[in-house]
Design a protein around this motif. Structure first.
Motif, PDB file in Angstrom:
ATOM      1  N   UNK A 181      -9.439   0.689  -4.507  1.00  0.00           N
ATOM      2  CA  UNK A 181      -9.129   0.742  -3.455  1.00  0.00           C
ATOM      3  C   UNK A 181      -7.444   0.161  -3.233  1.00  0.00           C
ATOM      4  N   UNK A 228      -7.632   7.036   2.219  1.00  0.00           N
ATOM      5  CA  UNK A 228      -6.931   5.786   2.443  1.00  0.00           C
ATOM      6  C   UNK A 228      -5.344   6.070   3.279  1.00  0.00           C
ATOM      7  N   UNK A 243       2.280   1.921  -3.455  1.00  0.00           N
ATOM      8  CA  UNK A 243       1.086   2.190  -4.377  1.00  0.00           C
ATOM      9  C   UNK A 243       0.795   3.818  -4.089  1.00  0.00           C
ATOM     10  N   UNK A 297      -5.511  -0.234  -5.430  1.00  0.00           N
ATOM     11  CA  UNK A 297      -4.841   0.324  -6.485  1.00  0.00           C
ATOM     12  C   UNK A 297      -4.304   1.946  -5.940  1.00  0.00           C
ATOM     13  N   UNK A 298      -5.061   2.227  -5.086  1.00  0.00           N
ATOM     14  CA  UNK A 298      -4.779   3.820  -4.672  1.00  0.00           C
ATOM     15  C   UNK A 298      -4.073   3.537  -3.299  1.00  0.00           C
ATOM     16  N   UNK A 299      -3.791   2.361  -2.990  1.00  0.00           N
ATOM     17  CA  UNK A 299      -3.010   2.453  -1.774  1.00  0.00           C
ATOM     18  C   UNK A 299      -3.455   1.963  -0.686  1.00  0.00           C
ATOM     19  N   UNK A 300      -4.922   1.535  -0.663  1.00  0.00           N
ATOM     20  CA  UNK A 300      -5.608   1.256   0.652  1.00  0.00           C
ATOM     21  C   UNK A 300      -5.076  -0.091   1.424  1.00  0.00           C
ATOM     22  N   UNK A 301      -4.712   0.103   2.682  1.00  0.00           N
ATOM     23  CA  UNK A 301      -4.262  -1.037   3.481  1.00  0.00           C
ATOM     24  C   UNK A 301      -5.234  -2.177   3.362  1.00  0.00           C
ATOM     25  N   UNK A 305       0.876  -1.146   0.200  1.00  0.00           N
ATOM     26  CA  UNK A 305       0.047   0.041   0.127  1.00  0.00           C
ATOM     27  C   UNK A 305       0.726   1.347   0.044  1.00  0.00           C
TER      28      UNK A 305
END
Lengths: 238, 297
Positions: free
Chosen positions: B206, A106, A78, B208-212, A75
């Motif tokens: 989610x 996020x 990304x 791809x945008x870096x959500x854990x 994460x």
């Protein structure tokens, strides 16, 4: 900044998507990745976004070995790259503002950061006039602008765009590619996989071409079709 | 920042439920039906066990009849002897005169037709344990030991049957409970998996945008919790209402066997148990569905 050494990808059905790719992309470059369907363009982008892992060779991005990147660090990785999809990939139940803010939420960004950054990137992509619209209320070009704004929200050092103009008319496509060029001029490395002759020929930036999983052409200021005088192989560049 | 993120995630779960209205409604309906069946079956089993268990208490009496026109002294002696027996809780003498008077009140037509009191002195023996009734009655029937007794009646067979039924209900109810619990978990798990599957694109974005994984999981877990709890609330109301209707029917029957059977579980306890079970199943079902889905990506 980005370096691929002997990279190969073989799927479980023995399909070889990429084979022995040697490639180096410096910070701040704008690169078009071209080739026919199944040539390996999208696979290259998926390797860089770490959606897939290479079966051979090594990939380093900003000194990070992607093949051995622990899942818990994914994460964070990304968040440092922006990804733009052909089908825009916007969340249909969120407004323009919410879609862009989501990329910040996020990461645990504060409300102040979100309130500052979202209008800023929406302004950058010329979408600040429709923050409350839902994706289905926007044209294809507008949706792609919002997707680019979302990709830029975390100020990435690398922007990956997979067929960003694939669903757009020629005029809108040129607008999107000019926007990506503008983002690149501001310092972000941009890699665009595309079938679109017009946008590649319009910008005349670095072009790398794939055929059947192999890198067959690398031109510093190229066009969609190879020209003998401009052809420069990766080995020559190295 | 943590509280900010938590508030965002809770808000996100709320928005998802609202914006995916139809899917939420379908999930809620399925969870409600599953919990109603589970809760209804469990409560019915529990109440039946309580009812059956309470029945032998009504059969812990032995009636001991003395021969017609037996001397009252013998009845008194026997009363004294039985009262001192450890298994006996209490013993009462009902004389034939008292019995006749009661009969005159309750069935006057019958008593008017009979010229002389044909009844016998009777000892009503209340046992401490219902399970000992049959054995003790048998002992009283021994003429050598109790020559003054004419006849002994007890509900030994009924007691044995009820105790067997009680055991059977416990076994079947326990098996049903386990089976239905697993079935309910499976239904809820599948329902939430469908809602997760319907949002697979959203989850990929989610990621791809870096959500854990935790960030992706929490709103979905909260949605599962919401569906489980709300399903539990509706199922609880339905079950308690159905229980009330059954209770009203049972009361209207006026059977001497079916009196007010005390319960360990108040209606509010039943309601709370169903809601908590729903919440637990909702979270567990979501967790399993999300884990499986995230693994597939």
């Amino acid at each position: 900044m980005i370096e691929l050494r002997g990279v190969g990808v073989t799927y479980s059905n023995a399909w070889r998507a990429l084979s022995n790719v040697q490639l180096k992309i410096d910070k701040g470059e704008f690169v078009f990745v071209v080739g026919s369907t199944g040539a390996g363009k999208s696979t290259l982008l998926k390797l860089l976004s770490r959606e897939e892992v290479s079966t051979d060779g090594t990939i380093t991005v900003n000194g990070q070995d992607l093949k051995h990147l622990p899942l818990r660090d994914l994460p964070a990785y990304r968040r440092k790259i922006g990804i733009v999809f052909q089908d825009f990939g916007l969340l249909p139940n969120k407004t323009v503002y919410e879609n862009v803010a989501f990329a910040l939420q996020v990461t645990g960004a504060t409300r102040q950061t979100i309130r500052r950054q979202v209008p800023h990137v929406l302004d950058l992509v010329a979408m600040s006039h429709r923050p409350d619209a839902f994706p289905n209320q926007l044209s294809g070009g507008e949706q792609q602008r919002v997707a680019i704004a979302r990709a830029l929200a975390n100020e990435p050092f690398l922007l990956l765009a997979d067929e960003p103009t694939g669903n757009l008319d020629p005029e809108t496509s040129l607008g999107i590619i000019q926007l990506l060029n503008h983002i690149n001029v501001r310092g972000t490395t941009v890699i665009v996989a595309t079938h679109d002759h017009a946008v590649v020929d319009f910008l005349q930036r670095r072009v790398i071409a794939f055929e059947q999983g192999g890198l067959v052409r690398d031109e510093l200021a190229g066009s969609y079709r190879a020209t003998e005088t401009q052809t420069e192989t990766q080995e020559e560049r190295a | 920042m943590i509280f900010g993120s938590l508030a965002f995630l809770i808000g996100e779960a709320g928005r998802n439920i609202r914006r995916n209205g139809l899917m939420s409604l379908a999930a809620l309906g399925t969870v409600t039906i599953a919990l109603t069946v589970l809760g209804g079956t469990l409560w019915t089993t529990f109440r039946m066990t309580e009812f059956v268990r309470s029945q032998p208490e009504k059969f812990n009496r032995i009636d001991v009849f003395l021969p017609p026109k037996a001397e009252r002294e013998k009845a008194q002696d026997l009363l004294e002897k039985l009262s001192k027996t450890p298994e006996v809780k209490a013993a009462t003498l009902v004389t034939r005169e008292e019995a006749w008077r009661m009969m005159e009140q309750n069935q006057p037509v019958l008593t008017q037709a009979v010229e002389e009191n044909p009844l016998m002195d009777k000892l009503e023996v209340e046992m401490k344990e219902a399970s000992k009734v049959s054995q003790f009655a048998q002992l009283l029937r021994d003429k050598a030991e109790y020559p003054d007794i004419d006849r002994v009646t007890d509900a030994g067979e009924e007691v044995r049957n009820l105790l067997n039924i009680s055991r059977l209900i416990r076994i079947i109810g326990g098996g049903l409970a386990i089976g239905l619990f697993i079935a309910t978990l499976f239904i809820i798990h599948n329902t939430i998996r469908l809602t997760v599957f319907a949002r697979r694109k959203e989850i990929i974005i989610m990621q791809m945008v870096g959500a854990t994984p935790g960030f992706i999981r929490l709103p979905l877990l909260l949605e599962g919790l919401f569906h489980g709890m709300m399903g539990g609330v509706i199922a609880g109301v339905l079950i308690l209402y159905a229980g009330k209707l059954v209770s009203q029917f049972v009361t209207s029957v006026h059977s001497p066997l079916i009196g007010e059977v005390p319960t360990l579980l108040s209606p509010s306890a039943v309601f709370n148990i169903i809601v908590v079970t729903g919440a637990f199943l909702g979270i567990l079902g979501s967790h399993l569905a999300i884990r499986r889905f995230l693994r597939q990506l």
